[in-house]
Design an enzyme around this catalytic site. Sequence first.
Site, mmCIF file in Angstrom:
data_model
loop_
_atom_site.group_PDB
_atom_site.id
_atom_site.type_symbol
_atom_site.label_atom_id
_atom_site.label_comp_id
_atom_site.label_asym_id
_atom_site.label_seq_id
_atom_site.Cartn_x
_atom_site.Cartn_y
_atom_site.Cartn_z
ATOM 1 C CD GLU A 12 -2.734 -1.291 2.481
ATOM 2 O OE1 GLU A 12 -3.832 -1.861 2.437
ATOM 3 O OE2 GLU A 12 -2.218 -0.928 3.552
ATOM 4 N N GLY A 78 -12.712 -3.982 3.361
ATOM 5 C CA GLY A 78 -13.783 -4.835 2.856
ATOM 6 C C GLY A 78 -15.063 -4.010 2.770
ATOM 7 C CB ILE A 171 -14.964 -8.795 8.066
ATOM 8 C CG1 ILE A 171 -14.682 -7.989 9.341
ATOM 9 C CG2 ILE A 171 -16.421 -9.258 7.995
ATOM 10 C CD1 ILE A 171 -14.881 -8.725 10.647
ATOM 11 C CG MET A 192 -8.117 -5.615 9.956
ATOM 12 S SD MET A 192 -7.198 -7.090 9.488
ATOM 13 C CE MET A 192 -6.680 -7.705 11.071
ATOM 14 C CD GLU A 193 -4.678 -1.698 9.561
ATOM 15 O OE1 GLU A 193 -5.510 -1.244 8.736
ATOM 16 O OE2 GLU A 193 -4.207 -2.837 9.479
ATOM 17 C CG ASP A 216 -12.126 -7.766 0.922
ATOM 18 O OD1 ASP A 216 -11.034 -7.206 1.121
ATOM 19 O OD2 ASP A 216 -13.001 -7.855 1.805
#
Length: 250
Positions: A12, A78, A171, A192-193, A216
């Site tokens: 990233e 996601g 997830i 997640m952050e 996703d």
Amino acid sequence: MKIGIICAMQEEIELLSQDIQTENSLTIAGRTFLEGRLYGKPVVLVRSRIGKVAAASTATTLIDRFHPDCIIFCGTAGGIGKGLHTGDIVVADRLIQHDVDTGTGNGFKIPQLNMDYFPTDPALSERLISAVKQYIQNGFTHDIPAQYLEEFGISAPKAVVGTIASGDQFICSKEKNQWLAEQIENLQCVEMEGAAVSQVCYEFGVPHAVIRVISDGADDASSVNFDSFIEHAACHFTRGGIKAFLESEQ
Ligand code: ADE
């Protein structure tokens, strides 16, 4: 105005690290902070690694040691919001930590802080969404090879503003996805952050924004193409958005 920029993963941050003109590089607790100029503007660029603790500790060091005027967190997520597809972009107006549960019936509230939603900075987020829209209109088809646009089914990506939820979980189930959508109003995506950085920024009083490219559908097919997507597509959206953002700064 010095801007702190954080990404969780090497793929990233890769293109931004190639473009920065580094004036000072300092490694603290395993994170390398690159201080320098990016598209002519002063920045500190750092990879946090994955997860809330990694992101929070990186944001803390960034603020305490480098004193940025604001922080932007970039990465993938996601998609949960209706009509979101791979390649669409979400800019957060607020973030929440969906894995907090103190067992007291207080939902996702952070104990002792008594907050669940952390707002992002409205002016920063507005500039970011304009920058991303500009990149979507003018840039991404030049940067991402047609073969990958086709592989990921990206034709006319859109940019939306909404809620982002963060937790130390990837997830990848329809049930969890639906449960989160029921619990959190206007939830657009999960990662997640972001909300961990939001909490740190809130506590330090540093304005921040979070931008995420949908990689996703946060469902049973989530892991398919993820690695390829971040390497060949997400990094371009991140660089394109940040470049347009920094170039829009006076
Ligand atoms: N980052 C990208 N996709 C994700 C997902 N499905 N869950 C959590 N973090 C993500």
